[in-house]
Design a protein around this motif. Structure first.
Motif, PDB file in Angstrom:
ATOM      1  N   ASP A   1      44.033  44.091  50.802  1.00 51.32           N
ATOM      2  CA  ASP A   1      43.862  42.946  49.910  1.00 51.32           C
ATOM      3  C   ASP A   1      42.388  42.592  49.918  1.00 51.32           C
ATOM      4  N   ARG A   2      41.743  42.789  48.779  1.00 48.14           N
ATOM      5  CA  ARG A   2      40.293  42.571  48.661  1.00 48.14           C
ATOM      6  C   ARG A   2      40.067  41.381  47.743  1.00 48.14           C
ATOM      7  N   TYR A   3      39.576  40.283  48.302  1.00 45.99           N
ATOM      8  CA  TYR A   3      39.341  39.054  47.530  1.00 45.99           C
ATOM      9  C   TYR A   3      37.980  38.524  47.959  1.00 45.99           C
ATOM     10  N   GLN A   4      36.943  38.787  47.125  1.00 44.40           N
ATOM     11  CA  GLN A   4      35.562  38.608  47.553  1.00 44.40           C
ATOM     12  C   GLN A   4      34.793  37.639  46.652  1.00 44.40           C
TER      13      GLN A   4
ATOM     14  N   ASP B   1      36.033  42.904  42.772  1.00 43.08           N
ATOM     15  CA  ASP B   1      36.095  42.005  43.925  1.00 43.08           C
ATOM     16  C   ASP B   1      37.472  41.384  44.115  1.00 43.08           C
ATOM     17  N   ASN B   2      38.408  41.688  43.235  1.00 42.30           N
ATOM     18  CA  ASN B   2      39.734  41.077  43.301  1.00 42.30           C
ATOM     19  C   ASN B   2      40.780  42.161  43.014  1.00 42.30           C
ATOM     20  N   ARG B   3      41.226  42.818  44.086  1.00 40.66           N
ATOM     21  CA  ARG B   3      42.131  43.934  43.859  1.00 40.66           C
ATOM     22  C   ARG B   3      43.015  44.195  45.083  1.00 40.66           C
ATOM     23  N   LEU B   4      44.087  44.893  44.829  1.00 35.12           N
ATOM     24  CA  LEU B   4      45.005  45.342  45.859  1.00 35.12           C
ATOM     25  C   LEU B   4      45.026  46.862  45.837  1.00 35.12           C
ATOM     26  N   GLU B   5      45.048  47.454  47.022  1.00 31.20           N
ATOM     27  CA  GLU B   5      45.150  48.901  47.128  1.00 31.20           C
ATOM     28  C   GLU B   5      46.188  49.243  48.192  1.00 31.20           C
ATOM     29  N   GLY B   6      46.777  50.401  48.060  1.00 34.83           N
ATOM     30  CA  GLY B   6      47.751  50.809  49.051  1.00 34.83           C
ATOM     31  C   GLY B   6      48.101  52.263  48.920  1.00 34.83           C
TER      32      GLY B   6
ATOM     33  N   GLN C   1      45.517  48.015  42.098  1.00 37.92           N
ATOM     34  CA  GLN C   1      45.727  46.983  41.082  1.00 37.92           C
ATOM     35  C   GLN C   1      44.490  46.097  41.074  1.00 37.92           C
ATOM     36  N   GLN C   2      43.883  45.932  39.924  1.00 38.59           N
ATOM     37  CA  GLN C   2      42.648  45.158  39.815  1.00 38.59           C
ATOM     38  C   GLN C   2      42.846  44.020  38.814  1.00 38.59           C
TER      39      GLN C   2
ATOM     40  N   GLY D   1      42.160  54.924  47.702  1.00 37.87           N
ATOM     41  CA  GLY D   1      42.955  54.061  46.844  1.00 37.87           C
ATOM     42  C   GLY D   1      42.442  53.929  45.428  1.00 37.87           C
ATOM     43  N   GLY D   2      41.199  54.294  45.161  1.00 36.41           N
ATOM     44  CA  GLY D   2      40.659  54.147  43.820  1.00 36.41           C
ATOM     45  C   GLY D   2      40.838  55.363  42.943  1.00 36.41           C
TER      46      GLY D   2
END
Length: 716
Positions: free
Chosen positions: A385-388, A412-417, A451-452, A501-502
């Protein structure tokens, strides 16, 4: 879920088959009763000298003698390992092995006690968290075809860090070290056994003011670290259970900001005032449960369930544009760095990310006549969970003045898995008394997604990308004893690096074919010489702010295409006896040639371009003068050649395309006060040689200056 059930059922059935299989010899147990063999990938130094693949063990004796809190310095004594220092204190290592470049150690498989320890081994393996070297008992480095038993990174090597084992009897130890820059390091543990039960409590407490001075600031450039470890064990007649819990937190006033070359030449330990408020704040938790069962006298089942949680917020600014401009002669950019020119809209980013990874691993080891078989499966899950958010400041009269906050969107606002299923089969076949053949086959099935979000509240429908990768990774190696002293070895295996993840549907992972061959001599001397070569189909760099790719990208990957990394590793060790003195000497040297092997018109790289972060020459020499009285002296010398900052530095005249070569000598003197207590003095960087050891992130960065420390070890 279906894949997880399938994996468990597969190995359960396999375990039942092996449990009833006829075997002529008993299963081998660990040579050290204090360390469960499940935690090890090699064993002792002697084991490392016999494997059908190159390997090395930094054992407890070396770790105790060198009293190192910096994993970089310990690994510099291992052939084939490349280190790119960053903060000079080893807080966030950049470790490469052979053809695996070192940016954030993301191309190396990192394990602690046999369990994956990188924040997200498949989706985002960059090692912003790294276990405390000060609490390690042993460090194992495995290269060549046998590493296919592990993974997911299978190109360069595996690093397994083994923590303090549970003692057989109740005992403990405290090691304290105090040094310059108000540095205080403490490692303490106590443990033992009562009947079938064992326990260990272990802690590391470290703090320092750092060796850099921040312009116009009373704030130090140091850190505070707390690390706690608890182990509980139970041992039955044919089975054992080990629970391990770890927690750590770190606050370090670290920055991405380096220096211009001119400022570095004047004072390498300076920091710009723009970086005054930069700070890393992180917490790490890990839990694992390991179960071992002797199914028969010749087969053993091991099962590991594990979970790692990591949260970090690295609040920092980017000074790269100012430093690049100042290096090019821009006086205004230099004035901004010096704090003599006001500037608006300086952006500071909260690198706020939460990582979770967990999995289950099952393995069955069995002896069937001349074969030692390992068959196993691992089901693993990663999530990020990336929330920057960003904060904007103005520099006014040399001071930072807060302006506003920018809420996070986009990157700066995305989820990866991701989910990964790994299967492996290995066979160590003792064909004759002289010939040992190791066969390995690994399968990786990796699904990743990102998910971005375009709004801070995540109320929109996010953009979505995903990737599925399936790879079969075969390997074979052998050793052949020419006589009691000489041995030849060789191997070949397929290398693989997950794409992260990208990745999109069409992206392909980095793959390679890796070879090694060499000779060993073992008598009073131990000598090993190995040639290695890695042929890449699509060599790729992992891009981040900490390690920008050669094309300048700070996220995703930069695929350079076909490349070859080849070289030679040499190591030798001997102990001389001279009256009351014992003189151990260990030497290693690595030569590496790393370059693009075919021009890539898409990315613009040319055949013959040197690859980044791989030095041509590295060397270490460890010499001891040990006296019967116990008063012992040790010298550790380490050399690393210059490296390319980006691909193709050999084909341009840019002075900022290279790091410097660096030669550092450490001195340690140890004296026993009693059977329980030993005092020691250590001088890091004896000759105070500071060089530009890195230009990423954001400018020239030095290694640690000469530093003197005094320590005490007490066992009870």
């Amino acid at each position: 879920m279906q894949r997880s059930i399938l994996a468990t059922a597969l190995l359960t059935a396999l375990g039942l088959q092996l449990s009833v299989a006829h075997a002529e010899t008993a299963a081998t147990n660990s040579s050290d009763d204090n360390i469960d063999e499940v935690m090890q990938i090699i064993g002792s130094k002697q084991d490392a000298q016999k494997l059908p693949g190159s390997s090395a063990v930094v054992d407890a004796e070396q770790i105790t003698i060198e009293a190192n809190t910096d994993i970089n310095q310990l690994l510099k004594t291992v052939p084939g390992v490349y280190i790119r220092e960053e903060d000079g204190q080893g807080l966030r290592p950049n470790i490469g092995i052979r053809a695996a470049s070192g940016g954030r150690s993301s191309k190396v498989t990192l394990m602690e006690d046999g369990v994956l320890i990188a924040p997200l081994p498949y989706v985002d393996p960059a090692a912003y968290y790294f276990p405390e070297a000060y609490r390690m008992h042993t460090i194992e480095v495995l290269k060549g075809a046998p590493l296919l038993r592990y993974g997911p990174q299978t190109t360069g090597g595996v690093i397994n860090m083994i923590t303090t084992p549970i003692p057989q009897q109740n005992r403990g130890k405290i090691t304290t070290k105090f040094g310059e820059h108000n540095t205080q390091d403490i490692h303490a543990y106590y443990g033992g056994r009562a009947g079938d039960f064992g326990f260990l409590i272990d802690t590391v407490q470290r703090s320092s003011d750092g060796f850099k001075d921040i312009d116009r600031s009373s704030r130090d450039a140091g850190f505070d670290i707390e690390d706690y470890l608890v182990k509980l064990s139970w041992t039955g007649e044919r089975q054992s259970l080990l629970a391990k819990m770890q927690y750590s937190e770190q606050v370090s006033n670290e920055t991405y900001a380096g220096l211009t070359d001119k400022d570095f030449a004047e004072n390498p330990n300076r920091r710009y005032g723009l970086s005054e408020i930069d700070q890393m704040d992180n917490q790490h938790k890990s839990f694992s449960l390991t179960y071992s069962l002797d199914l028969t006298d010749a087969s053993r089942l091991s099962a590991i369930a594990y979970r790692n949680e990591y949260h970090r917020d690295w609040f920092k600014t980017s000074t790269s544009s100012f430093i690049n401009a100042a290096n090019a002669g821009d006086a205004q950019a230099q004035a901004i760095l010096d704090g003599t020119l006001d500037v608006q809209d300086l952006t500071y980013t909260h690198g706020d990310r939460t990582y979770e990874s967990y999995g289950v691993e099952l393995n069955v080891t069995t002896l069937l006549a001349d074969h030692t078989l390992n068959v196993g499966v691992r089901d693993h899950n990663d999530s990020l969970d990336r929330y920057q958010p960003k904060e904007v400041y103005d520099q006014i009269n040399g001071s930072l003045v807060f302006d506003r906050i920018i809420e996070p969107t986009g990157g700066d606002n995305r989820l990866e898995g991701g989910d990964a299923l790994s299967l492996w089969v290995t066979d160590a076949w003792q064909v004759t008394d002289a010939l040992l053949v190791n066969l390995a086959l690994r399968y990786e099935d990796v699904d990743t997604y990102r998910q971005q979000f375009a709004t801070p509240e995540r109320a929109d429908t996010p953009s979505y990308r995903s990737n599925n990768t399936q790879e079969w990774l075969p390997g074979a190696s052998f050793t052949y004893d020419l006589n009691n002293n000489w041995q030849v070895l060789a191997g070949v295996h397929r290398g693989f690096s997950p794409i992260g993840g990208g990745a999109t549907e069409t992206d392909e992972p980095e793959t390679s074919t890796n070879y090694e061959a060499g000779v060993r001599y073992s008598n009073d001397w131990f000598v090993e010489a190995l040639a290695f070569r890695s042929d890449f189909n699509n060599q790729a760099e992992v891009c981040s702010l900490a390690s920008p790719c050669s094309n300048g990208a700070t996220s995703g990957t930069f695929v350079t295409g076909e490349a070859v990394v080849q070289g030679l590793e040499f190591q030798a060790g001997y102990e001389w006896q001279a009256g009351e003195f014992n003189l151990p000497v260990n030497f290693n040297y690595t030569f590496s040639d790393a370059e693009i092997s075919a021009t890539n018109p898409v990315t613009g790289v040319q055949k013959g371009d040197r690859l980044a972060d791989i030095p041509e020459h590295t060397m270490s020499l460890r010499v001891g003068v040990e006296h019967d009285s116990g008063w012992n002296q040790y010298v550790v010398a380490k050399y690393m050649d210059e490296t390319c900052v980006s691909v193709g530095c050999n084909n341009n005249t840019n002075a900022f395309s290279y790091t410097d070569s660096v030669f550092v000598v450490d001195l340690i003197s140890r004296y026993p006060l009693s059977n329980q207590a030993t005092v020691f003095v250590k001088v890091d960087n004896l000759f105070d040689q500071q060089r530009i050891v890195s230009r990423t992130p954001h400018g020239a960065r030095p290694n640690k200056p000469q530093t003197v420390s005094l320590g005490l070890e007490y066992s009870f």
